[in-house]
Design an enzyme around this catalytic site. Structure first.
Site, PDB file in Angstrom:
ATOM      1  N   HIS A  59       0.811  -1.221   0.000  1.00  0.00           N
ATOM      2  CA  HIS A  59       0.000   0.000   0.000  1.00  0.00           C
ATOM      3  C   HIS A  59       0.843   1.269   0.000  1.00  0.00           C
ATOM      4  CE1 HIS A  59      -4.138  -1.646   0.731  1.00  0.00           C
ATOM      5  NE2 HIS A  59      -3.408  -2.713   1.004  1.00  0.00           N
ATOM      6  N   ASP A 110       3.622   9.437  -0.782  1.00  0.00           N
ATOM      7  CA  ASP A 110       2.432   8.670  -0.428  1.00  0.00           C
ATOM      8  C   ASP A 110       2.242   7.581  -1.467  1.00  0.00           C
ATOM      9  OD1 ASP A 110       0.088   8.124   1.061  1.00  0.00           O
ATOM     10  OD2 ASP A 110      -0.321  10.277   1.263  1.00  0.00           O
TER      11      ASP A 110
HETATM   12  C1  GDG Z   1      -2.168   3.972   3.258  1.00  0.00           C
HETATM   13  C2  GDG Z   1      -1.114   4.602   2.333  1.00  0.00           C
HETATM   14  C3  GDG Z   1      -2.768   4.531   0.471  1.00  0.00           C
HETATM   15  C4  GDG Z   1      -8.629  10.271   7.576  1.00  0.00           C
HETATM   16  N1  GDG Z   1      -9.041  11.002   8.616  1.00  0.00           N
HETATM   17  C5  GDG Z   1     -10.264  10.563   8.922  1.00  0.00           C
HETATM   18  C6  GDG Z   1     -10.610   9.533   8.044  1.00  0.00           C
HETATM   19  N2  GDG Z   1      -9.584   9.373   7.226  1.00  0.00           N
HETATM   20  C7  GDG Z   1      -9.577   8.404   6.115  1.00  0.00           C
HETATM   21  C8  GDG Z   1      -9.576   9.109   4.788  1.00  0.00           C
HETATM   22  C9  GDG Z   1      -8.991   8.037   3.879  1.00  0.00           C
HETATM   23  C10 GDG Z   1      -8.071   7.270   4.823  1.00  0.00           C
HETATM   24  O1  GDG Z   1      -8.428   7.610   6.152  1.00  0.00           O
HETATM   25  C11 GDG Z   1      -6.612   7.664   4.641  1.00  0.00           C
HETATM   26  O2  GDG Z   1      -6.147   7.058   3.485  1.00  0.00           O
HETATM   27  P1  GDG Z   1      -4.885   7.618   2.718  1.00  0.00           P
HETATM   28  O3  GDG Z   1      -4.805   6.874   1.446  1.00  0.00           O
HETATM   29  O4  GDG Z   1      -5.028   9.077   2.509  1.00  0.00           O
HETATM   30  O5  GDG Z   1      -3.616   7.397   3.661  1.00  0.00           O
HETATM   31  P2  GDG Z   1      -3.010   6.248   4.679  1.00  0.00           P
HETATM   32  O6  GDG Z   1      -3.814   6.129   5.892  1.00  0.00           O
HETATM   33  O7  GDG Z   1      -1.595   6.645   4.900  1.00  0.00           O
HETATM   34  O8  GDG Z   1      -3.095   4.881   3.833  1.00  0.00           O
HETATM   35  C12 GDG Z   1      -1.793   5.416   1.233  1.00  0.00           C
HETATM   36  C13 GDG Z   1      -3.699   3.788   1.415  1.00  0.00           C
HETATM   37  O9  GDG Z   1      -2.973   3.090   2.422  1.00  0.00           O
HETATM   38  C14 GDG Z   1      -4.567   2.780   0.662  1.00  0.00           C
HETATM   39  O10 GDG Z   1      -3.784   1.876  -0.069  1.00  0.00           O
HETATM   40  O11 GDG Z   1      -3.543   5.365  -0.381  1.00  0.00           O
HETATM   41  O12 GDG Z   1      -0.820   5.927   0.338  1.00  0.00           O
HETATM   42  O13 GDG Z   1      -0.217   5.425   3.078  1.00  0.00           O
HETATM   43  O14 GDG Z   1      -9.984   7.174   3.413  1.00  0.00           O
HETATM   44  O15 GDG Z   1     -10.866   9.496   4.460  1.00  0.00           O
HETATM   45  N3  GDG Z   1     -11.793   8.877   8.063  1.00  0.00           N
HETATM   46  C15 GDG Z   1     -12.693   9.260   9.021  1.00  0.00           C
HETATM   47  N4  GDG Z   1     -12.414  10.249   9.914  1.00  0.00           N
HETATM   48  C16 GDG Z   1     -11.240  10.937   9.900  1.00  0.00           C
HETATM   49  O16 GDG Z   1     -11.017  11.846  10.713  1.00  0.00           O
HETATM   50  N5  GDG Z   1     -13.890   8.644   9.066  1.00  0.00           N
END
Ligand code: GDG
Length: 478
Positions: free
Chosen positions: A167, A376
């Site tokens: 990921h 990322d």
């Molecule tokens: C890893 C990789 C890759 C965030 N704050 C809240 C909340 N979130 C949710 C967002 C989004 C998720 O969390 C974060 O996903 P990201 O992709 O931005 O980042 P990572 O957590 O680092 O994820 C990344 C991912 O895995 C998938 O393969 O894209 O590169 O690092 O969905 O919306 N959700 C809620 N409240 C919050 O305050 N409900």
């Protein structure tokens, strides 16, 4: 129901990830796009979701897997000892693999003890998992905590098709080779049938690592050979369900949190950032860029453009995370102290998580989405921000060139997140962008999202793991 041909050729599915979204007693479904998509795949094929319980074991008996079945899905989790958690999870996964895969060699903590714990826990998981396997199961292992798992399963006799999805980014060979136990980690990948990365550049980096290690050969079509096994290496960019996220955002206009935010803005433009509190997300640089934007644009100060940064705390037990928490908090205080006024707080900083519905509505309310990680794998916030917009009055995405999402969302304003002045200029351009240009850019990005939804991603990964796209590569190894 009669299974269609693609489902018939796929056996029972076994998903493995460090954390498992075990439903609560009322059976409420897990939130989050990935958990929802994986559960849908598990439901249609029947299967097992296996991993760590997130808890520490009091004694050895507690390390037996706890299972809970919900219709066709069995969730199986095991506790780990405190020492396991320290070495495998906080140590090797989050203080060595995470920083090095994010190009932060300066933050890597290299410890033989943690490395040994990482392999030991993976072997422990393999011994637990192998007992649950049937010969025609296909196994889909997720993320950097579990890289050596397939190798241990093979040693225990598992001949199943096994796929891995990474990921987070995979760095170029000179950076990757800083990983402790680099050769062993690299060798671990050859136990899989499919190794998936978020982007083509990441898959290319991995193949370069294989070539340079002299242990591997790489075919033009992505089939690699190393340590006596052939496996497919390819890019499978993860995504969201854009239409259901769009619906959620539209409905969330009535959400109480969103209403309170809208009222408190009194018509001022809002810029939004949403990230786990992680040094890879570039939050400090972003806040500096927002400050520079205000300093360079007196009109924006007059118009009281307001930024909302939602940043749930993450991995606080890890010292590098405790430090970034302090540094971001300091920057927030500095910015508001310097630029705020008695009746205006330019930056609203929130450390608690929001509901997904509130988040969707807040994205929709924001004129600018600022997604500026220093690195990322993908970044799903960028995709969610786009999907949440009002098609008749969409906001503008400012996106780091170092997010995997930038490979697909080419109509965002792409920035170098280290360049504070350039990011500040992109914020100014986004705030002032005419409606027509905003609509054109948004349409481009939304159609990219619709062309590669999370269901598409799941199906492509599962087809590859089940061997449906394998044979072509046989003859082209070099
Ligand atoms: C890893 C990789 C890759 C965030 N704050 C809240 C909340 N979130 C949710 C967002 C989004 C998720 O969390 C974060 O996903 P990201 O992709 O931005 O980042 P990572 O957590 O680092 O994820 C990344 C991912 O895995 C998938 O393969 O894209 O590169 O690092 O969905 O919306 N959700 C809620 N409240 C919050 O305050 N409900």
């Amino acid at each position: 129901p009669v299974a269609n041909s693609s489902e018939r050729s796929i056996g029972r599915l076994v998903v493995v990830s460090n954390r498992v979204p075990v439903p609560n007693a009322s059976g409420a479904p897990a939130a989050g796009g990935l958990a929802v998509a994986l559960q849908a795949a598990l439901r249609s094929r029947g299967g097992v979701w296996f991993g760590w319980s997130g808890k520490s074991a009091q004694d050895a008996a507690d390390r037996q897997p706890q299972t809970r079945s919900l219709g066709p899905i069995t969730f199986a989790v095991s506790d780990l000892t405190r020492r396991d958690i320290e070495e495998y999870y906080h140590g090797f996964a989050n203080r060595a693999l995470w920083p090095i895969c994010h190009y932060r060699l300066d933050l890597a903590n290299i410890s033989e003890r943690d490395a040994a714990g990482y392999f030991r826990v993976n072997e422990f998981f393999a011994r637990r998992l192998v007992k649950l396997l049937r010969p025609d199961d296909i196994i889909w292992i997720h993320d950097y905590h579990m890289i050596p798992l397939a190798g241990f399963l093979r040693e225990l006799g598992a001949a199943n098709r096994i796929g891995y999805f990474h990921h987070i980014p995979w760095p170029s060979p000179d950076t990757a080779s800083a990983l402790p136990c680099y050769d062993r980690i690299l060798e671990s990948f050859s136990a899989y049938d499919v190794v998936g990365f978020q982007t083509v550049p990441d898959a290319d980096n991995f193949r370069d690592c294989l070539i340079q290690s002299a242990a591997g050969r790489v075919g033009a079509d992505g089939v690699c050979e190393a340590h006596g096994r052939k496996f497919l290496v390819d890019a499978f960019p993860i995504s969201i369900d854009p239409d259901s996220f769009a619906l959620e955002a539209r409905l969330a206009e009535r959400n109480a949190v969103v209403k309170r935010m809208r009222v408190s803005l009194e018509g001022r433009a809002m810029v939004i950032g949403v990230d786990r509190l992680d040094y890879s997300k570039g939050i400090k640089h972003r806040l500096e860029a927002f400050a520079a934007f205000l300093e360079n644009n007196p009109d924006a100060v007059k118009a009281r453009v307001t930024m909302l940064q939602i940043t749930p705390k993450s991995r606080s037990e890890v010292p590098e995370y405790a430090r970034i928490q302090r540094e971001v908090a300091e920057e927030v205080g500095h910015l508001n102290g310097k630029l705020g006024d008695i009746d205006w707080t330019p930056l609203r900083y929130i450390n608690k998580p929001m509901s997904q519905a509130a988040l969707a509505g807040l994205y929709r309310l924001a004129r600018v989405g600022l997604v500026t990680p220093l690195r990322d794998g993908m970044n799903l916030v960028a995709k969610e921000y786009v999907a949440a917009q009002d098609p008749n009055d969409p906001g503008v995405l400012v996106l780091s060139q170092y997010a995997g999402a930038a490979q697909e969302l080419k109509s965002a304003l792409i920035v170098n997140p280290y360049d504070i002045e350039a990011t500040a200029a992109a914020i100014a351009r986004a705030v002032a962008m005419p409606l027509e240009e905003r609509i054109d850019r948004w349409r481009d990005m939304m159609s990219a999202l619709r062309g590669n939804s999370i269901d598409h991603w799941t199906n492509k990964c599962l087809q590859a793991i089940s061997g449906e796209v394998e044979a072509e590569g046989e003859s082209s190894l070099h």
